[in-house]
Design a protein around this motif. Structure first.
Motif, short mmCIF file in Angstrom:
data_model
loop_
_atom_site.label_atom_id
_atom_site.label_comp_id
_atom_site.label_asym_id
_atom_site.label_seq_id
_atom_site.Cartn_x
_atom_site.Cartn_y
_atom_site.Cartn_z
N GLY A 1 30.02 1.53 25.35
CA GLY A 1 29.90 0.48 24.33
C GLY A 1 30.25 -0.90 24.83
O GLY A 1 29.80 -1.91 24.27
N THR A 2 31.02 -1.01 25.92
CA THR A 2 31.46 -2.31 26.43
C THR A 2 30.59 -2.81 27.57
O THR A 2 30.40 -4.03 27.72
CB THR A 2 32.93 -2.21 26.92
OG1 THR A 2 33.72 -1.65 25.88
CG2 THR A 2 33.47 -3.56 27.31
N VAL A 3 30.00 -1.91 28.35
CA VAL A 3 29.38 -2.29 29.62
C VAL A 3 27.86 -2.31 29.57
O VAL A 3 27.24 -3.11 30.26
CB VAL A 3 29.88 -1.33 30.74
CG1 VAL A 3 29.18 -1.62 32.06
CG2 VAL A 3 31.37 -1.42 30.89
N VAL A 4 27.22 -1.48 28.75
CA VAL A 4 25.77 -1.30 28.84
C VAL A 4 25.03 -2.62 28.59
O VAL A 4 24.16 -3.02 29.38
CB VAL A 4 25.31 -0.22 27.85
CG1 VAL A 4 23.79 -0.21 27.73
CG2 VAL A 4 25.79 1.14 28.31
N ALA A 5 25.33 -3.31 27.50
CA ALA A 5 24.61 -4.54 27.18
C ALA A 5 24.81 -5.62 28.25
O ALA A 5 23.82 -6.22 28.73
CB ALA A 5 25.03 -5.04 25.81
N PRO A 6 26.05 -5.95 28.69
CA PRO A 6 26.21 -6.95 29.76
C PRO A 6 25.55 -6.51 31.06
O PRO A 6 25.00 -7.34 31.79
CB PRO A 6 27.73 -7.07 29.90
CG PRO A 6 28.28 -6.59 28.62
CD PRO A 6 27.35 -5.53 28.16
N LEU A 7 25.62 -5.21 31.36
CA LEU A 7 24.99 -4.72 32.58
C LEU A 7 23.49 -4.97 32.56
O LEU A 7 22.91 -5.43 33.55
CB LEU A 7 25.28 -3.22 32.71
CG LEU A 7 24.55 -2.47 33.83
CD1 LEU A 7 25.00 -2.95 35.19
CD2 LEU A 7 24.75 -0.98 33.69
N ALA A 8 22.83 -4.68 31.44
CA ALA A 8 21.39 -4.88 31.35
C ALA A 8 21.03 -6.36 31.38
O ALA A 8 20.05 -6.76 32.03
CB ALA A 8 20.85 -4.24 30.07
N GLU A 9 21.80 -7.19 30.71
CA GLU A 9 21.49 -8.62 30.65
C GLU A 9 21.65 -9.31 32.00
O GLU A 9 20.89 -10.22 32.33
CB GLU A 9 22.38 -9.30 29.61
CG GLU A 9 22.05 -8.89 28.18
CD GLU A 9 23.01 -9.52 27.19
OE1 GLU A 9 23.95 -10.20 27.64
OE2 GLU A 9 22.83 -9.32 25.98
N LYS A 10 22.62 -8.90 32.80
CA LYS A 10 22.88 -9.56 34.08
C LYS A 10 22.23 -8.85 35.26
O LYS A 10 21.82 -9.49 36.23
CB LYS A 10 24.40 -9.66 34.32
CG LYS A 10 25.12 -10.51 33.29
CD LYS A 10 24.66 -11.95 33.36
CE LYS A 10 25.42 -12.81 32.36
NZ LYS A 10 24.96 -14.22 32.39
N GLY A 11 22.14 -7.52 35.19
CA GLY A 11 21.62 -6.79 36.34
C GLY A 11 20.12 -6.73 36.40
O GLY A 11 19.53 -6.73 37.49
N LEU A 12 19.43 -6.69 35.25
CA LEU A 12 17.99 -6.53 35.25
C LEU A 12 17.25 -7.83 35.56
O LEU A 12 16.02 -7.79 35.76
CB LEU A 12 17.52 -6.00 33.89
CG LEU A 12 18.00 -4.59 33.54
CD1 LEU A 12 17.58 -4.22 32.13
CD2 LEU A 12 17.46 -3.57 34.54
#
Length: 856
Positions: free
Chosen positions: A93-104
């Motif tokens: 719940g904490t990591v998925v959204a920031p990971l997708a926004e910055k990593g993709l």
């Protein structure tokens, strides 16, 4: 130099991963990756700092330095890979959204790939729904690069896990928006995602997706779909739960089946992914009235409007019974083939949209569709066949058995042929092999078709028989074709070789495991040698006195021989043994064995003989047939067996009574159904009559309104004419007054008062007042003729002599030329007579008009 001498490795790992120097963070990321890789279990201490504070990894995956970010996302992959489900659930719940926004959106290919790997691990370790829900809102971002990267990640998720594991419903909703995006890269990624979905879903994706796209995009996708049509994708990665299920299945199947065991996900119907549309409120309100119209154009417009409303992929369940009844009646009785074709198309659309919910409306339209198959026009026949196929998809072959068997005997050859072809289509698509009784009925019906005089009918019957043979096999089909001649057998065999079916035998539930055998005591096993098997129910067992404890010893050879002769002899009061129902051969064998065997040998014979049931054996009711200590030694039923027999008889009586009651209820329901059918027909007839009466009333009302409008126009014209005549009357009255004498002030005032009064009256009141005033004036006119003469006599009574005949002229004083007074008086009288005639004529015309208006 001072910074290079500082040793940051002594700092805690939680401080180094958020250090302001990127090299320190990079070293920390590499170190924790190594710790995770070499950890002994999921509970290793290296996982604890990040499990207790998930925001640390939020900062790691959003690192501002691209090199450190790639190493940080790589450490996240290792954390998930070795941390297990607990790590996934704590960080998701904490990591998925920031990971997708910055990593993709990273320019580094390694960072983007590791981001996708982390997302796949988040799905694999638990469930895909939370991850997909976190990613989908990013598709609305204003940055095209991020939208394209997110679409690519969704494609990789579908490719790895498939639509059976990842429900594509929410992804399908977002696809039309992606195809309408202004950036070409986003549209290209949307195309690749749609192609990947098509590999898993097949043609139903076209129904869901293509209707919302532009024609150019539809054409491009159609070509792309054709290129990958027929490919069978394989699931590349499996959820942890699926892996465990596969491992347990492999363990239970044995080591040889371990490699072949693969987790199977539940099949998902692509139509379940479509949102249902409520069309019940969109049906035109005058649909039923237009369908009952005598003009075919009105009926055609009504079914066209209905077809536009129901032509959706999925229809929300509602009450369409009346609509289907009207469509069935239209198909059966309408003389216009265009109306029939559109009605059949509407039935097809409703059946496809409602799917299984349409089954309850099948009976109201199926017979009409079969009956109308006699139409020779191909477009009509195709529409009717398509409607029947859609109804079959919503129901089953058993539901159509009655119609199929009935219409294969129809007098019209085309109806028989089309019915047989419908049966062939059903047999090709049915998923479960019909029951043996249904197969026999179908084969009998098709055998009759094989002897038909029309060749197309014989060919259709042979094709149906060949399809059935493909379904059940040649051996099972032998009893149905054994009596046919070689020509018909050859036709059936040809169709059998080319037929395609998908039906499989119905799965039968595995029988429950047998109950463990009842344990008996050693005393029971020892006494089993002297205990015969229980008698069959219905054979009356003679009563016997209980024998002594040594009855199984060597006291009597016949008795011992009886105990070893498979329990065929029963104890009786008068003798040690008695024979019941024994055949001659078995009786002879028993006598020979009893004559040659010694009593001691027979008494020591084993208990489990050929006629005695073994220990622990059970009867039909599951109760052990081996007797317990409470069973009497003479072979009678035990108390438990007697109770069971009583219970079975009671259950049988209850079942019989229940069956009789159910039959009675069925008869009552059938009678009620027949009564309701009669009432329904009467109500339909009454409804039709009321509709006709209502139509006639409407026409009558319209006719009356037309007459009223015409009468109002005539009345207005009459009022205008009366007003015109009144003005002419007033003008004639004024002329008459000028001819008679100068009006006095009193008469002028009265006339003015009369005119003002008339101007304030309604037209009808004015007519009445005018009539009264005309009569009054008519009476006063003659008085005015005489009054001037009397006045003149009194005026000239002083000595001036005026001839008496001149006193009748009202204008004597104004005649300066000395005209003859007699002629003037005669002219005045004629003028008043003409005025009186005009007045009487006007009055008569007014009365006639009033009478005419009252008659109307």
């Amino acid at each position: 130099m001072a910074d290079q001498e500082v040793d940051y490795s002594t700092l805690p790992i939680t401080e180094r991963v958020v250090h302001k120097i990127w090299k320190v963070r990079l070293a920390a990321y590499e170190e924790i990756t190594k710790q995770f890789t070499t950890s002994g279990s999921e509970n290793d201490p290296c996982f604890r700092p990040f499990l207790s504070d998930p925001t640390l990894y939020k900062k790691i995956v959003t690192d501002s330095n691209v090199a450190a970010q790639e190493a940080g996302i790589g450490s996240l992959v290792a954390f998930l890979q070795y941390g297990g489900t607990n790590a996934c659930q704590r960080l998701r719940g904490t990591v998925v959204a920031p990971l997708a926004e910055k990593g993709l959106v990273s320019m580094r290919g390694g960072t983007k790939q590791k981001t996708v790997d982390a997302l796949l691990y988040f799905i694999e370790l638990d469930t895909p729904d939370p991850v997909v829900e976190e990613i989908l809102p990013i598709l609305s971002n204003k940055l095209p690069k991020l939208v394209a990267g997110t679409t690519m990640a969704l494609r990789e998720i579908i490719k790895a896990f498939g639509t059976k594991t990842v429900p594509p419903k929410s992804i399908l909703k977002a696809l039309p928006k992606l195809f309408a995006h202004s950036d070409k890269n986003v549209r290209a990624e949307a195309t690749t995602l749609a192609i990947e979905l098509y590999k898993w879903m097949g043609d139903p994706l076209k129904t869901i997706l293509l209707t919302d796209l532009k024609p150019v995009q539809q054409k491009e996708l159609e070509e792309a779909f054709e290129a990958v049509k027929g490919t069978t994708p394989q699931q590349e990665r499996f959820l942890l739960s699926q892996q465990r299920a596969a491992a347990s299945a492999a363990a239970s199947s044995g080591p040889d089946a371990g490699d072949s065991a693969a987790p199977e996900a539940e099949e998902i119907d692509p139509m379940d992914l479509i949102e249902a549309v409520d069309v019940s409120g969109k049906i035109p309100g005058d649909f039923f009235e237009r369908m009952a119209s005598a003009k075919w154009k009105d009926r055609k417009e009504a079914v066209d409007d209905l077809l536009k409303v129901v032509s959706v992929a999925k229809i929300a369940d509602a009450d369409f019974g009346e609509v289907m009844r009207v469509l069935g009646k239209c198909v059966a009785k309408d003389a216009n083939v265009a109306v029939v074709t559109t009605a059949a198309n509407s039935i097809e659309a409703l059946a496809k949209g409602l799917r299984t919910s349409c089954g309850r409306y099948r009976a109201s339209v199926s017979s009409s569709l079969f009956e109308r198959l006699k139409e020779k026009k191909q477009s009509v026949s195709e529409a009717l066949s398509a409607a029947l196929d859609a109804l079959f998809e919503a129901t089953s072959l058993s539901d159509f058995m009655e119609e199929i068997l009935s219409f294969t005997k129809h007098k019209n050859p085309q109806v028989k042929q089309e019915t047989a072809m419908f049966l062939v289509r059903c047999l090709r698509t049915v998923k479960i092999i019909p029951k043996t009784a249904e197969i026999k009925q179908l084969c009998d019906a098709c055998t009759v078709l094989l002897a038909d005089t029309a060749k197309p009918v014989r060919s259709a019957g042979a094709e149906a028989m060949g399809t059935i043979m493909k379904m059940i096999g040649e051996r099972a089909m032998t009893p149905y074709i054994s009596e046919l001649d070689d020509i018909r057998k050859t036709m059936i065999t040809e169709f059998y070789e080319t037929a395609t079916v998908v039906a499989k035998p119905e799965k039968v539930a595995a029988p429950p495991p047998p109950a463990p055998a009842a344990k008996t005591s050693s005393a029971s096993s020892r006494s089993a040698t002297a205990r015969p098997r229980p008698s069959v129910a219905g054979v009356k067992r003679p009563t016997a006195t209980p024998p002594s404890s040594g009855s199984h010893s060597t006291s009597s050879a016949p008795a011992a021989s009886s105990s070893s002769s498979s329990g065929s002899r029963l104890a009786a009061p008068g003798s040690r043994t008695s024979r019941i129902g024994m055949s001659n051969g078995l009786r002879k064998k028993t006598e020979d064995s009893s004559a040659t065997a010694s009593p001691r040998t027979v008494s020591r014979a084993p208990a489990a003989t050929s006629g005695t049931p073994p220990r622990g054996s059970r009867g039909l009711t599951g109760v052990s047939l081996s007797s317990s200590n409470s069973t009497s030694s003479h072979g009678g039923l035990s108390a438990a067996d007697k109770l069971e027999l009583i219970e079975l008889r009671r259950a049988k009586e209850e079942w019989t009574s229940t069956n009789a009651a159910l039959k009675q209820q069925v008869e009552i329901l059938q009678a009620d159904n027949a009564k309701l059918d009669r009432e329904l027909k009467e109500a339909q007839a009454s409804n039709s009559q009321l509709i006709e009466e209502h139509t006639r009333d409407l026409l009558s009302v319209q006719s009356k309104e037309t007459q009223i409008t015409r009468l109002r126009r005539e009345a207005d014209s009459a009022v205008a004419q009366v007003t015109k005549l009144q003005r002419e009357l007033d003008r004639a009255r004024a002329e008459a007054q000028l001819v008679g004498r100068p009006s006095s002030s009193h008469s002028n005032g009265a006339a003015d008062h009369h005119d003002m009064k008339e101007s304030s009256m309604s037209p009808y009141q004015a007519r009445q007042s005018t009539t009264a005033f005309s009569e009054e004036e008519k009476e006063n006119d003659f008085q005015r003729i005489q009054t001037p003469a009397a006045k003149r006599e009194s005026m000239y009574s002083g000595g001036s002599h005026i001839p008496k005949q001149t006193s009748f002229s009202p204008v004597m004083s104004s005649n300066s030329d000395g005209a003859d007074s007699g002629s003037s008086n005669a002219g005045t009288v004629e003028s008043w007579k003409r005025a009186a005639e005009v007045t009487s004529q006007l009055k008569a015309r007014i009365e006639a008009m009033k009478a005419k208006q009252l008659r109307r």
